[in-house]
Write a protein that holds these residues in place. Structure first.
Motif, PDB file in Angstrom:
ATOM      1  N   PHE A   2     -13.917  -0.168 -13.967  1.00 47.75           N
ATOM      2  CA  PHE A   2     -13.136  -1.407 -13.225  1.00 47.75           C
ATOM      3  C   PHE A   2     -12.017  -0.760 -13.153  1.00 47.75           C
ATOM      4  N   ALA A   3     -12.003  -0.031 -14.058  1.00 46.24           N
ATOM      5  CA  ALA A   3     -10.507   1.002 -14.283  1.00 46.24           C
ATOM      6  C   ALA A   3     -10.210   2.096 -12.118  1.00 46.24           C
ATOM      7  N   ARG A   4     -10.820   2.391 -12.136  1.00 43.96           N
ATOM      8  CA  ARG A   4     -11.538   3.417 -11.319  1.00 43.96           C
ATOM      9  C   ARG A   4     -11.390   3.223  -9.409  1.00 43.96           C
ATOM     10  N   ALA A   5     -12.257   1.746 -10.085  1.00 46.14           N
ATOM     11  CA  ALA A   5     -12.829   0.380  -8.834  1.00 46.14           C
ATOM     12  C   ALA A   5     -11.265   0.379  -8.672  1.00 46.14           C
ATOM     13  N   GLY A   6     -10.708  -0.480  -9.646  1.00 46.60           N
ATOM     14  CA  GLY A   6      -9.614  -1.413  -9.316  1.00 46.60           C
ATOM     15  C   GLY A   6      -8.352  -0.204  -8.498  1.00 46.60           C
ATOM     16  N   ALA A   8      -8.481   2.378  -6.628  1.00 44.27           N
ATOM     17  CA  ALA A   8      -9.130   2.939  -5.506  1.00 44.27           C
ATOM     18  C   ALA A   8      -8.775   1.214  -5.023  1.00 44.27           C
ATOM     19  N   ILE A   9      -9.394   0.661  -5.244  1.00 44.63           N
ATOM     20  CA  ILE A   9      -8.530  -0.888  -4.479  1.00 44.63           C
ATOM     21  C   ILE A   9      -7.204  -0.800  -3.653  1.00 44.63           C
ATOM     22  N   GLY A  10      -6.383  -0.800  -5.309  1.00 42.37           N
ATOM     23  CA  GLY A  10      -4.915  -1.534  -4.853  1.00 42.37           C
ATOM     24  C   GLY A  10      -4.765   0.378  -4.011  1.00 42.37           C
ATOM     25  N   ALA A  11      -4.825   0.912  -4.203  1.00 44.21           N
ATOM     26  CA  ALA A  11      -4.380   2.326  -3.195  1.00 44.21           C
ATOM     27  C   ALA A  11      -4.779   2.424  -1.595  1.00 44.21           C
ATOM     28  N   GLY A  12      -5.902   1.637  -1.385  1.00 48.74           N
ATOM     29  CA  GLY A  12      -6.228   0.645   0.026  1.00 48.74           C
ATOM     30  C   GLY A  12      -5.620  -0.343   0.656  1.00 48.74           C
ATOM     31  N   ILE A  13      -5.467  -1.162  -0.958  1.00 56.13           N
ATOM     32  CA  ILE A  13      -4.983  -2.564  -0.106  1.00 56.13           C
ATOM     33  C   ILE A  13      -2.854  -1.403  -0.232  1.00 56.13           C
ATOM     34  N   ALA A  14      -2.815  -0.234  -0.796  1.00 56.11           N
ATOM     35  CA  ALA A  14      -1.275   0.226  -0.222  1.00 56.11           C
ATOM     36  C   ALA A  14      -1.295   0.885   1.179  1.00 56.11           C
ATOM     37  N   ALA A  15      -1.971   1.746   0.926  1.00 53.07           N
ATOM     38  CA  ALA A  15      -2.469   2.633   2.430  1.00 53.07           C
ATOM     39  C   ALA A  15      -2.395   1.377   3.978  1.00 53.07           C
ATOM     40  N   VAL A  16      -3.154   0.164   3.565  1.00 57.50           N
ATOM     41  CA  VAL A  16      -2.980  -0.612   4.538  1.00 57.50           C
ATOM     42  C   VAL A  16      -1.196  -1.000   5.097  1.00 57.50           C
ATOM     43  N   ALA A  17      -1.117  -1.846   3.754  1.00 64.60           N
ATOM     44  CA  ALA A  17       0.400  -2.175   3.503  1.00 64.60           C
ATOM     45  C   ALA A  17       1.550  -1.247   3.975  1.00 64.60           C
ATOM     46  N   ASN A  18       1.499   0.499   3.746  1.00 65.21           N
ATOM     47  CA  ASN A  18       2.384   0.663   4.373  1.00 65.21           C
ATOM     48  C   ASN A  18       2.509   1.074   5.640  1.00 65.21           C
TER      49      ASN A  18
END
Length: 84
Positions: A2-6, A8-18
């Motif tokens: 769950f930590a690794r998936a979370g 990765a999801i957070g990094a993906g959301i940040a990339a799109v938000a950036n």
């Protein structure tokens, strides 16, 4: 897991938000029932990766029932048909 998936999801959301610079980010979907296991890792990863206005963008949680997913899919299909 769950930590690794979370993370990765957070990094993906940040990339799109950036790239897009939204005013708000809404997290939704079928996996939302396990969100409490992902949330701290998603938020921490998002805060590490997001910059500028994206870093100030709030993350909101919104469970959507199947009917709303179906309504959204129908609206996209109708719009694509009419726009053709």
């Amino acid at each position: 897991m769950f930590a690794r998936a979370g993370t990765a999801i957070g990094a993906g959301i940040a990339a799109v938000a950036n790239l897009v610079g939204p005013a708000r980010i809404v997290v939704s979907g079928e996996g939302l029932s396990a969100y409490d296991l992902f949330e701290p890792h998603i938020r921490a990863s998002f805060q590490r990766q997001a910059f500028g206005a994206a870093a100030e963008c709030p993350l909101s949680i919104r469970p959507l029932p199947f009917e709303e997913w179906a309504r959204g899919a129908a609206a996209v299909s109708i719009k694509a048909l009419v726009a053709s």
